[in-house]
Design an enzyme around this catalytic site. Structure first.
Site, mmCIF file in Angstrom:
data_model
loop_
_atom_site.group_PDB
_atom_site.id
_atom_site.type_symbol
_atom_site.label_atom_id
_atom_site.label_comp_id
_atom_site.label_asym_id
_atom_site.label_seq_id
_atom_site.Cartn_x
_atom_site.Cartn_y
_atom_site.Cartn_z
ATOM 1 C CD GLN A 1 11.040 3.251 -0.987
ATOM 2 O OE1 GLN A 1 9.886 3.544 -1.212
ATOM 3 N NE2 GLN A 1 12.000 4.163 -1.004
ATOM 4 C CB THR B 1 2.815 -1.132 -3.232
ATOM 5 O OG1 THR B 1 2.574 -2.445 -2.711
ATOM 6 C CG2 THR B 1 2.102 -1.015 -4.573
ATOM 7 C CG HIS B 2 6.829 2.747 -1.848
ATOM 8 N ND1 HIS B 2 7.504 3.041 -0.688
ATOM 9 C CD2 HIS B 2 5.510 2.727 -1.505
ATOM 10 C CE1 HIS B 2 6.634 3.190 0.308
ATOM 11 N NE2 HIS B 2 5.420 2.990 -0.165
ATOM 12 C CG ASN B 3 6.125 -1.042 -7.935
ATOM 13 O OD1 ASN B 3 5.147 -0.998 -7.212
ATOM 14 N ND2 ASN B 3 6.848 -2.124 -8.072
#
Lengths: 242, 588
Positions: free
Chosen positions: B346, B513-515
């Site tokens: 992101q 935490t947008h993997n």
């Protein structure tokens, strides 16, 4: 005795493999939503005394936190706010020994984007760091940190922060950053962990603390929130009878 | 040698959002399902206590509910010329663990991706030409927004999302997001009541011609009973959302929307504190036989099953595939191999505004109570004259006033001493931030594989993340940051301070935490690991469900799409796969 304390401190830090094992009966779950009393492990209040620092270290760290957060008309100083006691308990628990972190080798110097790659835990860094500061000041000023004047203490801390103090094997700048970070944690955390005594920091900035329902005030735009702070252990006012 | 347990119809790895949705759907279809979860059992009544959940040190700073690096770490580097080293503490992103997964401690922004996101490559190529994508490796998803509409709808109604439709069946609605694709019906609940900061942001954005709207929130604006019959309460705006569990049954999670029904079923079983080591394949490596795991007593067990669903966090799904030898690991030199391909993140930037005459009461907040504008997100605007593709949602969503982490002071303020203290007091109540959450487009050199050096506690190689922000995404982020400055000026603060995105990706400060990616979906087995139903191209009785399937990431939070993909995969399994188990749903 020591192991009891360590166990207690692990539960203060609120995580341990013991705690997970104690939930073992919940390993296989079917046909029900399990319910166990106290499964969530409430935090334990901080007790008196030193758990990690020896007397010299305690004196030094109390003097340091009192310069990082000096007493003035806005709040008590870091020492009276309990920041040193807070750090002491953190270092004696799972934060201090990096129990939660990845601590396997090999240890190599990384890029800045790879983060801390040292082998030393926070407890080891404090022990070595405070000893190096003490040795440096005894050599250059023939005094311990706590014996310096407030101005001398500030001057030393500014030099440490700027990376201008050669502490030999200890990286002074990163030691300063570690102490500053932990001091601020202690000043602003819930008082149950030993710092922020009487919610001094929350009163200073206007944070109402461990409240959970602000629905009445959501649309009262730009108006001060009328209530003072509460902590996990409650508010001193609740138990004071006049 | 692992002790062999009795066979199950389905074994699910991980009991978070996707695991719970799949377990519910497949038990409803009559299958015997077991979910194996490496973290502890957690539930609202037992573990999320309203008397002490508001503990910033324990949950936000010491990260009590998260996956601990001691259990599983990852290594990282910015490019292949560097040696990856372990992230000894998680910082930039914080994977979850335990029942409910990261759905326990998310903020609750719940988005739909658009047709132009699902067709990233073909859409952008058609509009701007192939040359514009030369440095990128963007791909189509293999599904359309139309195909995903009902799955999004089911996830939103499961959760009780609070929001306002912007496009009902093609008709633009006042007060909603005019850039969204058509939806069949409105959100289940009205938007949340707005706090002061987002209200001012929306006024300023509107004054310069933009289209702000209430962020779709999984924090409930009203009490709600979901389609499973589970009751939830109204959000109390306590300001302890992300990194915390909701003690008030008012943030959607597996606990508040599914588990009360799922856990009572006789054909479902959850095994906690049990870590799956790998998927067992047959001798030819063409079919899965089940999984091998270690339970909390250290015993190694084999769970045979006809169908294996990888429902762990996206990064862990990719690693489990690699450890299980499902598919071929991606090679950035040759561009061959699919597992680990198109890892994306992101591309975020922020801006902080300091006022003298405002009181924002920052502690009156929830994870998703705020305003968003999508005027510069995705392909909502013409990139013709610009030098990038992609975009950012601009979000004014002040999530908290927790003082260890949230006490902004103007630049130049000392970090300690009396001057620091005065500045902290002066600005705590009167500053406001907003941010740009930018797309992250795939590039050939950004990928996941197994680390050659560092091992986990069972001796298995750690996942290695090789990532830096592509130049395209940096240009995009700066352009959107310029737009944020215009909005900030319209809000007339005393001072504003930009937080722009620059190279290189730093694993230390928290970002998102947008993997995404690593086991991406698509139409071509040469460039994707799973088909459009999230079924492995290589081992057809394995489905891999999560953000691991995103071919690239949009400028939106992923959970809405992750939930929709879970329903999409569940439908495919129920309505197609079970008719002919073991067969590929799409011919390679």
């Amino acid at each position: 005795m020591a192991s009891t304390r360590r166990h207690f401190l692990a539960s203060v830090a609120a995580f341990s493999f013991i705690a997970i094992a104690s939930r073992g009966h919940a390993q296989t779950i079917s046909r029900a939503l399990p319910w166990h009393p106290f499964a969530g492990e409430p935090p334990q209040p901080s007790l008196a005394g030193w758990y990690f620092f020896n007397p010299d270290e305690a004196r030094a760290i109390e003097a340091i936190v009192d310069r990082l957060i000096p007493a003035d008309d806005l709040s008590a100083g870091g020492k009276d706010a309990g920041c040193a006691a807070f750090i002491d308990r953190q270092l004696a628990g799972s934060y201090g020994d990096s129990a939660r972190l990845y601590t396997a080798g090999p240890f190599m110097k990384g890029t800045p984007t790879q983060g801390y790659q040292g082998e030393a835990t926070p407890a080891m860094r404090y022990r070595a760091g405070l000893a190096a500061v003490d040795a440096y000041l005894r050599k250059s000023k023939s005094k311990a940190f706590a014996e310096l004047s407030a101005q001398e203490q500030d001057d030393f801390l500014k030099s440490l922060e700027a990376g201008k103090v050669d502490l030999g094997a200890v990286d002074g700048k990163s030691l300063f950053n570690l102490i500053l970070q932990n001091t601020m944690e202690g000043f602003f955390a819930d008082p149950i962990y030993g710092g922020n005594r009487d919610m001094v920091s929350w009163k200073m900035i206007g944070f109402p603390g461990a409240r959970y329902d602000y629905r009445d005030h959501v649309t009262k735009h730009n108006q001060p929130y009328p209530h003072g702070p509460v902590s996990i252990a409650g508010s001193p006012e609740w138990s004071r009878k006049s | 040698m692992a002790r062999k347990l009795p066979r199950k119809d389905v074994v699910i790895v991980g009991l978070g959002w996707t695991g719970a949705i799949l377990a519910h759907e497949l038990t409803d279809a009559g299958l015997d399902v077991v979910a194996i979860e490496r973290g502890p059992w957690r539930d609202t009544a037992t573990d999320f206590n309203i008397g002490y959940m508001q503990d910033e040190l324990r949950y936000a700073v010491r990260k009590d509910l998260f996956l601990q690096p001691a259990q599983e770490a990852m290594t990282m580097r910015n490019n292949t010329s560097q040696t990856a080293l372990p992230m000894r503490d998680y910082g930039s992103f914080l994977p979850g663990t335990g029942v409910g997964g990261a759905g326990v401690h998310w903020n609750g922004h719940t988005w739909r991706f658009w047709q132009s996101d699902f067709q990233t490559k073909s859409h952008l190529t058609q509009r701007y030409g192939e040359a514009r994508l030369a440095d990128l490796q963007v791909q189509d998803w293999g599904v359309t927004a139309d195909e995903m509409e009902s799955a999004y709808d089911r996830f939103e109604y499961l959760c009780g999302i609070s929001g306002k439709a912007g496009n009902l069946g093609g008709k633009i609605q006042d007060g909603g997001n005019p850039f969204e694709d058509p939806r069949k019906r409105d959100y289940p609940l009205p938007p949340m009541q707005m706090t002061y900061g987002p209200t001012l942001f929306a006024q300023a954005a509107k004054s310069i011609g933009y289209h702000p709207f209430p962020t779709p929130a999984a924090n409930l604006s009203k009490p709600y009973v979901n389609p499973l019959g589970i009751s939830m309460g109204q959000c109390t705006m306590c300001g302890f959302c992300e990194r915390f569990a909701c003690a008030n049954y008012s943030k959607s999670s597996a606990q508040t929307t599914i588990l009360p029904v799922l856990m009572r079923k006789s054909n479902f079983e959850a095994r906690c504190n049990s870590e799956v080591l790998h998927v067992n394949l047959d001798a030819a490596g063409k079919m899965a036989k089940g999984v091998v795991y270690i339970d909390q007593n250290g015993e190694e067990l084999e769970q045979p099953a006809d169908l294996v669903l990888l429902c762990a966090y996206g990064l862990h799904n990719a690693r489990l595939m690699m450890l299980s030898k499902i598919g071929r690991i991606y090679d950035p030199q040759s561009g061959e191999g699919t597992v680990g391909r198109n890892y994306c993140y992101q591309t975020n930037a922020g801006i902080q505004l300091f006022f003298e005459d405002k009181n924002f009461n920052p502690f009156i907040a929830s994870g998703a109570c705020g305003q968003t504008m999508d005027d510069f997100n995705g392909d909502a605007f013409d990139h013709g004259p610009l030098d990038f593709v992609g975009g950012s949602g601009i979000n004014c969503i002040p999530t908290n006033g927790r003082p260890i982490g949230t006490r902004p002071v103007p630049p130049g303020t000392p970090r300690w001493g009396s001057a620091w203290k005065k500045a902290t007091k002066d600005h705590y109540l009167s500053s406001l931030g907003f941010s740009a959450q930018g797309s992250s487009y795939a590039a050939r050199g950004n990928y996941l594989d197994l680390d050659p050096t560092y091992k986990d506690r069972y001796g298995r190689p750690l996942l290695r993340v090789t990532f830096d922000f592509p130049d395209n995404d940096i240009r995009m982020s700066h352009w959107v940051s310029d737009r944020m400055v215009e909005i900030a000026k319209a809000m007339k603060p005393k001072q504003y301070v930009e937080g722009r995105r620059n190279k290189s990706w730093n694993s230390v400060p928290y970002q998102s935490t947008h993997n995404t990616g690593g086991a991406i979906m698509g139409a071509d087995p040469k460039t994707s690991a799973v088909n459009k139903y999230l079924q492995s191209w290589d081992v057809p009785n394995v489905f891999v469900i999560g953000a691991s399937a995103f071919p690239q990431n949009a400028g939106k939070n992923p959970t809405g799409t992750v939930g929709a993909l879970a329903f999409h995969a569940a439908d495919a399994i129920r309505n197609q796969y079970l008719r002919n188990p073991g067969a590929a749903l799409v011919q390679a």
